[in-house]
Design a protein around this motif. Sequence first.
Motif, PDB file in Angstrom:
ATOM      1  N   SER A 118       0.824  -1.004  -0.204  1.00 35.62           N
ATOM      2  CA  SER A 118       0.110   0.081   0.287  1.00 35.62           C
ATOM      3  C   SER A 118       1.006   1.187   0.007  1.00 35.62           C
ATOM      4  N   LYS A 119       1.794   1.307   0.815  1.00 38.19           N
ATOM      5  CA  LYS A 119       2.945   2.414   0.681  1.00 38.19           C
ATOM      6  C   LYS A 119       3.691   2.644  -0.330  1.00 38.19           C
ATOM      7  N   ARG A 120       3.671   1.257  -1.917  1.00 37.59           N
ATOM      8  CA  ARG A 120       4.442   1.550  -2.318  1.00 37.59           C
ATOM      9  C   ARG A 120       3.141   2.364  -3.951  1.00 37.59           C
ATOM     10  N   ALA A 121       2.516   2.233  -3.877  1.00 36.19           N
ATOM     11  CA  ALA A 121       0.976   2.414  -4.725  1.00 36.19           C
ATOM     12  C   ALA A 121       1.755   3.796  -5.182  1.00 36.19           C
ATOM     13  N   ASP A 122       1.556   4.327  -6.055  1.00 35.32           N
ATOM     14  CA  ASP A 122       1.190   5.829  -6.634  1.00 35.32           C
ATOM     15  C   ASP A 122      -0.289   6.534  -6.396  1.00 35.32           C
ATOM     16  N   PHE A 123      -0.992   5.076  -6.271  1.00 31.05           N
ATOM     17  CA  PHE A 123      -2.440   5.593  -6.622  1.00 31.05           C
ATOM     18  C   PHE A 123      -2.825   4.520  -5.989  1.00 31.05           C
ATOM     19  N   LYS A 124      -3.938   4.696  -5.147  1.00 29.51           N
ATOM     20  CA  LYS A 124      -4.652   3.337  -4.279  1.00 29.51           C
ATOM     21  C   LYS A 124      -6.290   3.777  -5.152  1.00 29.51           C
ATOM     22  N   LEU A 125      -7.043   2.590  -5.700  1.00 29.50           N
ATOM     23  CA  LEU A 125      -8.204   2.837  -6.038  1.00 29.50           C
ATOM     24  C   LEU A 125      -9.523   1.778  -5.849  1.00 29.50           C
ATOM     25  N   SER A 126     -10.138   2.245  -5.441  1.00 29.39           N
ATOM     26  CA  SER A 126     -11.264   1.395  -4.962  1.00 29.39           C
ATOM     27  C   SER A 126     -12.218   1.616  -6.155  1.00 29.39           C
ATOM     28  N   PHE A 127     -13.074   0.135  -5.885  1.00 22.48           N
ATOM     29  CA  PHE A 127     -14.569   0.130  -7.229  1.00 22.48           C
ATOM     30  C   PHE A 127     -15.229   0.498  -6.511  1.00 22.48           C
ATOM     31  N   SER A 128     -15.201   0.055  -5.176  1.00 21.20           N
ATOM     32  CA  SER A 128     -16.424  -0.071  -4.381  1.00 21.20           C
ATOM     33  C   SER A 128     -15.911  -0.322  -2.954  1.00 21.20           C
ATOM     34  N   LYS A 129     -16.864   0.829  -1.624  1.00 20.52           N
ATOM     35  CA  LYS A 129     -16.845   0.575  -0.754  1.00 20.52           C
ATOM     36  C   LYS A 129     -17.039  -1.684   0.130  1.00 20.52           C
ATOM     37  N   MET A 130     -17.959  -2.274  -0.867  1.00 21.16           N
ATOM     38  CA  MET A 130     -18.492  -3.457  -0.892  1.00 21.16           C
ATOM     39  C   MET A 130     -16.791  -4.708  -1.461  1.00 21.16           C
ATOM     40  N   THR A 131     -16.862  -5.524  -0.738  1.00 19.49           N
ATOM     41  CA  THR A 131     -15.549  -5.984  -0.579  1.00 19.49           C
ATOM     42  C   THR A 131     -16.058  -7.144  -1.613  1.00 19.49           C
ATOM     43  N   PHE A 132     -14.303  -7.506  -2.835  1.00 21.25           N
ATOM     44  CA  PHE A 132     -14.963  -8.662  -3.652  1.00 21.25           C
ATOM     45  C   PHE A 132     -14.651  -9.567  -3.580  1.00 21.25           C
ATOM     46  N   PRO A 133     -14.458 -10.425  -4.282  1.00 24.55           N
ATOM     47  CA  PRO A 133     -13.360 -12.164  -4.747  1.00 24.55           C
ATOM     48  C   PRO A 133     -12.456 -11.433  -5.612  1.00 24.55           C
ATOM     49  N   HIS A 134     -11.216 -11.552  -4.985  1.00 27.89           N
ATOM     50  CA  HIS A 134     -10.407 -10.851  -6.211  1.00 27.89           C
ATOM     51  C   HIS A 134     -10.002 -11.200  -7.410  1.00 27.89           C
ATOM     52  N   GLN A 135     -10.484 -12.817  -7.899  1.00 32.55           N
ATOM     53  CA  GLN A 135     -10.979 -12.985  -9.010  1.00 32.55           C
ATOM     54  C   GLN A 135     -11.784 -13.010  -9.794  1.00 32.55           C
ATOM     55  N   MET A 136     -12.719 -12.063  -9.606  1.00 30.58           N
ATOM     56  CA  MET A 136     -13.471 -10.874  -9.997  1.00 30.58           C
ATOM     57  C   MET A 136     -13.597  -9.711  -9.967  1.00 30.58           C
ATOM     58  N   MET A 137     -11.969  -9.555  -8.695  1.00 31.96           N
ATOM     59  CA  MET A 137     -11.385  -7.968  -9.579  1.00 31.96           C
ATOM     60  C   MET A 137     -10.731  -8.074 -10.517  1.00 31.96           C
ATOM     61  N   ARG A 138     -10.140  -9.557 -11.210  1.00 26.80           N
ATOM     62  CA  ARG A 138      -9.313  -9.372 -12.549  1.00 26.80           C
ATOM     63  C   ARG A 138     -10.804  -9.001 -13.584  1.00 26.80           C
ATOM     64  N   VAL A 139     -11.079  -9.924 -12.933  1.00 29.92           N
ATOM     65  CA  VAL A 139     -12.386  -9.041 -14.348  1.00 29.92           C
ATOM     66  C   VAL A 139     -12.704  -7.758 -15.067  1.00 29.92           C
ATOM     67  N   VAL A 140     -13.370  -7.651 -13.228  1.00 31.60           N
ATOM     68  CA  VAL A 140     -13.923  -6.297 -13.006  1.00 31.60           C
ATOM     69  C   VAL A 140     -13.345  -5.662 -13.919  1.00 31.60           C
ATOM     70  N   LEU A 141     -12.036  -5.510 -13.186  1.00 28.05           N
ATOM     71  CA  LEU A 141     -10.319  -4.073 -13.544  1.00 28.05           C
ATOM     72  C   LEU A 141      -9.958  -4.269 -14.917  1.00 28.05           C
ATOM     73  N   LEU A 142      -9.610  -5.585 -15.888  1.00 30.13           N
ATOM     74  CA  LEU A 142      -9.914  -5.519 -17.104  1.00 30.13           C
ATOM     75  C   LEU A 142     -10.844  -4.926 -18.037  1.00 30.13           C
ATOM     76  N   GLU A 143     -12.420  -5.116 -17.325  1.00 27.68           N
ATOM     77  CA  GLU A 143     -13.406  -4.223 -18.099  1.00 27.68           C
ATOM     78  C   GLU A 143     -13.414  -3.304 -18.098  1.00 27.68           C
ATOM     79  N   GLN A 144     -13.031  -2.660 -17.198  1.00 25.34           N
ATOM     80  CA  GLN A 144     -13.118  -1.215 -16.970  1.00 25.34           C
ATOM     81  C   GLN A 144     -11.793  -0.139 -16.513  1.00 25.34           C
ATOM     82  N   VAL A 145     -10.381  -1.193 -17.978  1.00 28.18           N
ATOM     83  CA  VAL A 145      -9.415  -0.556 -18.574  1.00 28.18           C
ATOM     84  C   VAL A 145      -9.256  -0.939 -20.089  1.00 28.18           C
TER      85      VAL A 145
END
Length: 159
Positions: A118-145
Amino acid sequence: MRIRVICIGKLKERYWSEAITEYSKRLSRFVNLEIVELKEARLPDKASAADEEKVKEEEGKSILAKIEDGTYVITLEIQGKQFSSEELAHKVEQLGLEGHSDIVFVIGGSLGLSQQVSKRADFKLSFSKMTFPHQMMRVVLLEQVYRSFKIIRHETYHK
């Protein structure tokens, strides 16, 4: 531009892998995409808070070892800044204009990210205040990129 996604754990379900393959193919028009899957640290049964912290630190060390100097690091964290799709597109475009041609997105394991990552991050991004499975977040991230690049190029898709 090169975009890497560093993530903990392998995709286990075929439907996640198929979605990643599809968005990777779509993104190949815009960026050189690389997905780096790192091994999940083993969490003992009935783990204590100290055990969980040790797992996050171990995973964090493996994440940091894969981040090259000069890379712009965006971590996915619940406490990060939330963006609309248009705002994320603007952020990606600005990074390119500022000369950041190597961007890495970091998705932690099921326990989240270590403080060191977290300290190494240049920017911290949140997709929601909710927690999502990290496998699902890969798909959501790539879709948003992918959506970001369509927005940047004024191509139809994002509505």
